[in-house]
Design an enzyme around this catalytic site. Structure first.
Site, PDB file in Angstrom:
ATOM      1  N   ASP A  35     118.429  62.529   6.134  1.00  0.00           N
ATOM      2  CA  ASP A  35     118.447  63.989   6.139  1.00  0.00           C
ATOM      3  C   ASP A  35     119.401  62.937   7.860  1.00  0.00           C
ATOM      4  OD1 ASP A  35     116.611  62.405   7.749  1.00  0.00           O
ATOM      5  OD2 ASP A  35     115.422  64.104   8.800  1.00  0.00           O
ATOM      6  N   SER A  87     117.351  64.808  14.528  1.00  0.00           N
ATOM      7  CA  SER A  87     117.126  64.131  12.912  1.00  0.00           C
ATOM      8  C   SER A  87     117.897  65.400  12.127  1.00  0.00           C
ATOM      9  CB  SER A  87     115.629  65.154  12.624  1.00  0.00           C
ATOM     10  OG  SER A  87     115.118  65.405  11.411  1.00  0.00           O
ATOM     11  N   ASP A 108     118.434  61.315  10.180  1.00  0.00           N
ATOM     12  CA  ASP A 108     118.743  60.205  11.229  1.00  0.00           C
ATOM     13  C   ASP A 108     117.344  59.283  10.164  1.00  0.00           C
ATOM     14  OD1 ASP A 108     116.141  62.151  11.124  1.00  0.00           O
ATOM     15  OD2 ASP A 108     114.505  61.249  12.547  1.00  0.00           O
ATOM     16  N   GLU A 161     105.583  65.402   2.148  1.00  0.00           N
ATOM     17  CA  GLU A 161     105.961  66.903   2.260  1.00  0.00           C
ATOM     18  C   GLU A 161     107.074  67.102   1.343  1.00  0.00           C
ATOM     19  OE1 GLU A 161     105.583  68.449   6.871  1.00  0.00           O
ATOM     20  OE2 GLU A 161     106.937  67.838   6.579  1.00  0.00           O
ATOM     21  N   ASN A 174     110.044  69.111   1.416  1.00  0.00           N
ATOM     22  CA  ASN A 174     111.282  68.364   2.667  1.00  0.00           C
ATOM     23  C   ASN A 174     112.062  67.351   2.509  1.00  0.00           C
ATOM     24  OD1 ASN A 174     110.165  67.385   4.462  1.00  0.00           O
ATOM     25  ND2 ASN A 174     109.692  69.145   6.046  1.00  0.00           N
ATOM     26  N   ARG A 230     103.328  81.275   7.752  1.00  0.00           N
ATOM     27  CA  ARG A 230     102.128  80.483   8.889  1.00  0.00           C
ATOM     28  C   ARG A 230     103.594  80.492  10.328  1.00  0.00           C
ATOM     29  NH1 ARG A 230     106.177  76.221   8.491  1.00  0.00           N
ATOM     30  NH2 ARG A 230     105.043  75.106  10.105  1.00  0.00           N
TER      31      ARG A 230
HETATM   32  C1  16G Z   1     108.714  69.600  11.493  1.00  0.00           C
HETATM   33  C2  16G Z   1     107.878  68.014  11.043  1.00  0.00           C
HETATM   34  C3  16G Z   1     107.985  67.810   9.476  1.00  0.00           C
HETATM   35  C4  16G Z   1     107.904  69.967   9.484  1.00  0.00           C
HETATM   36  C5  16G Z   1     108.747  70.408   9.808  1.00  0.00           C
HETATM   37  C6  16G Z   1     108.378  71.904   9.418  1.00  0.00           C
HETATM   38  C7  16G Z   1     107.159  65.786  11.735  1.00  0.00           C
HETATM   39  C8  16G Z   1     107.969  64.293  12.289  1.00  0.00           C
HETATM   40  N1  16G Z   1     108.485  66.649  11.593  1.00  0.00           N
HETATM   41  O1  16G Z   1     110.320  68.923  11.340  1.00  0.00           O
HETATM   42  O2  16G Z   1     106.915  67.523   9.218  1.00  0.00           O
HETATM   43  O3  16G Z   1     107.727  70.110   7.787  1.00  0.00           O
HETATM   44  O4  16G Z   1     108.183  70.474  11.833  1.00  0.00           O
HETATM   45  O5  16G Z   1     108.940  72.914  10.163  1.00  0.00           O
HETATM   46  O6  16G Z   1     106.065  66.210  11.735  1.00  0.00           O
HETATM   47  P1  16G Z   1     109.011  74.481  11.042  1.00  0.00           P
HETATM   48  O7  16G Z   1     107.169  74.245  11.056  1.00  0.00           O
HETATM   49  O8  16G Z   1     109.580  75.334  11.534  1.00  0.00           O
HETATM   50  O9  16G Z   1     108.620  74.873   9.304  1.00  0.00           O
HETATM   51 MG    MG Z   2     114.546  63.430  10.122  1.00  0.00          MG
END
Ligand code: 16G
Ligand code: MG
Length: 549
Positions: free
Chosen positions: A283, A67, A285, A377, A379, A502
């Site tokens: 991004d 990604s 991918d 999200e 993001n 978190r």
């Molecule tokens: C991953 C998740 C994305 C999430 C991110 C949070 C999938 C396919 N991708 O990239 O949805 O926003 O993790 O990252 O589920 P973090 O837990 O490091 O904050």
């Molecule tokens: Mg991606």
């Protein structure tokens, strides 16, 4: 029928596990530096085949990508038959198989899995796989192919393509010839489905001005290039950061994650994006999308996943109402705690809003509970789901006025335009362009739907991030005990203050988010909460927020 142990053994010996590493199938599948992933890919090949057998020979997808990560990383994730993420209970099997130290242990784990999951080995196994443009991809795909071969499964190589195209293919293959057929099971089928729906949706609108796409120097570039052929002149697109063979270029100071985290225009677009012109970033991918524009003072404005959710939700709610279907079709939206408070307020005034923990699987699952479920999200990852009964209603409904009929037609075409298997930057981009064309909105007008509350994201490195536990969709800490009360006390002192903490699912850090009614306050709140986390969780001195040393 038994496992073909001899063939698995022979090929597994060619892909030994690095002895000192522990792998984990997390939210994004397996993801780490590419050069340690050989054994993981081999084993994922075998696992995908077993998953296929377990599901009666349905085709399972495997995507090789990391990604938005830097170019030296790579990763792999599995896709279940309807194009959705791998069922959570199998993540544990994936982790267990990847960590078997030797070929013998690996075979032992496989036998255990076959037993406990009651897999009928006489069933066929089919796997479709693809990779992004990373230089490490080709070798990893050949390790994967060894795994598929070792267990005697049927493999289909979908080549170099985006994550969302692979998800599309999985669903298209598994629904072929059924009432729920998702489209032709080829890249052409994908382009045709999206472009046909797009052209219908904008046929009565003015052709928009050119949109600049920052392709992150990744696989979005060749796929967007081909999409242009299918779109013809219905949408002028200008591709930037399309250098997929330049070493080190992938995601480097460009792409959706760069834009979201720095809240800046990728430097490579300076002078390429004119004031007032719309731009967007994919991004690596192409499953995330960020929009932006420069105002007349050359000031950068970001339109993130929350802004996309607001734009799209208002449009869909309006169409459902105009079509006369509002008593039958309930539209709802799903966000995470990272959604800007102003977006949540804007959305809550128009439709039901649900907050779930971070990660696509949580959002996707919650969105399935609505007739039309919209999730994004902040993001930039998101999509819209039309439930099967809702799709049936859209097919059979008989409108009684021309206005109802037009709105219904738009809803039917949106159902085709949107890649419902997973967030898809290119499909989402077309969706945004449809709404902008219908509303005749510029970037600035879209941006003014609501004004983002200033916010700040900080990370803290602590001794053990697993001691940080949350509830209520990550909005409240349950551990360490007492920390949440301290955060509450702080938050109360800030006008419009909100903050949550978190553990990251993808990095060994704890994340702190804060927002407040002005920028200085949101920054201060974030750093003070980070300071609390640091003190309570045994922070690493290197990550002590400097502002509070
Ligand atoms: C991953 C998740 C994305 C999430 C991110 C949070 C999938 C396919 N991708 O990239 O949805 O926003 O993790 O990252 O589920 P973090 O837990 O490091 O904050
Ligand atoms: Mg991606």
């Amino acid at each position: 029928m038994a496992l073909p142990v001899d063939s698995i053994r022979a090929l597994s010996d060619l892909h030994p596990k690095p002895s000192n590493l522990k792998f984990q199938y997390g939210t994004a599948g397996f993801r780490t530096v590419a050069h340690v992933l050989d054994s993981v890919l081999f084993r994922v090949g075998v696992l995908a085949a077993l998953r296929s057998k377990k599901l009666d020979g349905k085709t399972i997808g495997v995507m090789v990508t990391a990604s938005h990560n830097p170019e030296q990383d790579n990763g792999v994730k599995l896709v279940d038959p309807r194009g959705e993420m791998l069922e959570a209970s199998w993540e544990i099997h994936a982790t267990a198989l990847s960590n078997a130290q030797t070929t013998d242990e690996f075979i032992g784990e496989l036998e255990k899995l076959v037993q406990t999951s009651k897999i009928d080995l006489s069933k066929p196994a089919r796997v479709v796989y693809a990779r992004d443009t990373r230089p490490s991809g080709a070798a990893l795909v050949s390790s994967l192919e060894d795994g598929i071969k070792a267990i005697g499964a049927e493999g289909r190589n979908a080549g170099v393509t985006t994550t969302p195209v692979l998800h599309y293919l999985v669903r298209a293959i598994n629904t072929k010839g059924t009432k729920e057929s998702y489209g032709e099971d080829s890249e052409e089928g994908y382009f045709l489905k999206l472009s046909t729906a797009f052209k219908k949706l904008v046929s009565t609108r003015q052709t928009p001005s050119a949109l600049v796409i920052d392709c992150a120097n990744g696989v979005g570039a060749p796929i967007a290039e081909r999409l242009i052929e299918y779109l013809g002149n219905s949408l002028p697109l200008v591709l930037e950061n399309a250098s997929i063979t330049t070493p080190g270029a992938l995601n480097n100071s460009c792409g959706a994650d760069y834009v979201k985290t720095t809240q800046k225009l990728p430097p490579s677009l300076a002078g390429r994006l004119q004031p007032g012109q719309r731009g967007c970033s994919l991004d690596g991918d192409a499953d995330r999308l960020m929009y932006f524009y420069l105002d007349e003072r050359n000031q950068f404005h970001m339109l993130d996943g929350d802004k996309i959710a607001a734009l799209v939700s208002a449009f869909i709610v309006e169409l459902v109402k105009t079509s006369g279907l509002d008593s039958q079709i309930k539209v709802g939206v799903v966000q995470t705690a990272y959604a800007n408070g102003a977006s949540t307020k804007y959305l809550s005034e128009r439709l039901p809003v649900k907050c779930v923990p971070t990660g696509v699987k949580h959002l996707h699952h919650a969105a399935e509970h609505y007739n039309i479920g919209i999730y994004f999200e902040a993001n930039g990852h998101g999509t819209v789901l039309f439930s099967q009964p809702t799709q049936d209603v859209l097919q059979s409904y008989e409108p009684s006025t021309p206005a109802q009929s037009t709105a219904l037609e738009h809803l039917r075409n949106l159902n085709q335009l949107i890649n419902q298997t997973v967030g898809d930057a290119l499909s989402d981009m077309l969706l945004v362009e449809v709404v902008l064309a219908h509303k005749a909105y510029s970037g600035a007008e879209w941006d003014s739907l609501y004004v983002d509350l200033p916010n700040r994201l900080v990370k803290v490195v602590v001794a053990d991030r697993n001691q940080v536990k949350t509830e209520d969709a990550e909005r409240r800490l349950v551990s360490p005990v007492g920390l949440q009360e301290k955060i509450n006390d702080l938050v109360r002192r800030y006008d419009g203050g909100r903050s949550f903490v978190r553990p990251s699912g993808t990095e060994d850090v704890v994340r702190v988010y804060a927002e407040a009614s002005n920028k200085a306050q949101s920054d201060e709140l974030a750093f003070r909460v980070a300071g609390l986390v640091y003190d309570e969780c045994g922070g690493n001195p290197a990550s002590r927020p400097k502002e509070f040393l």
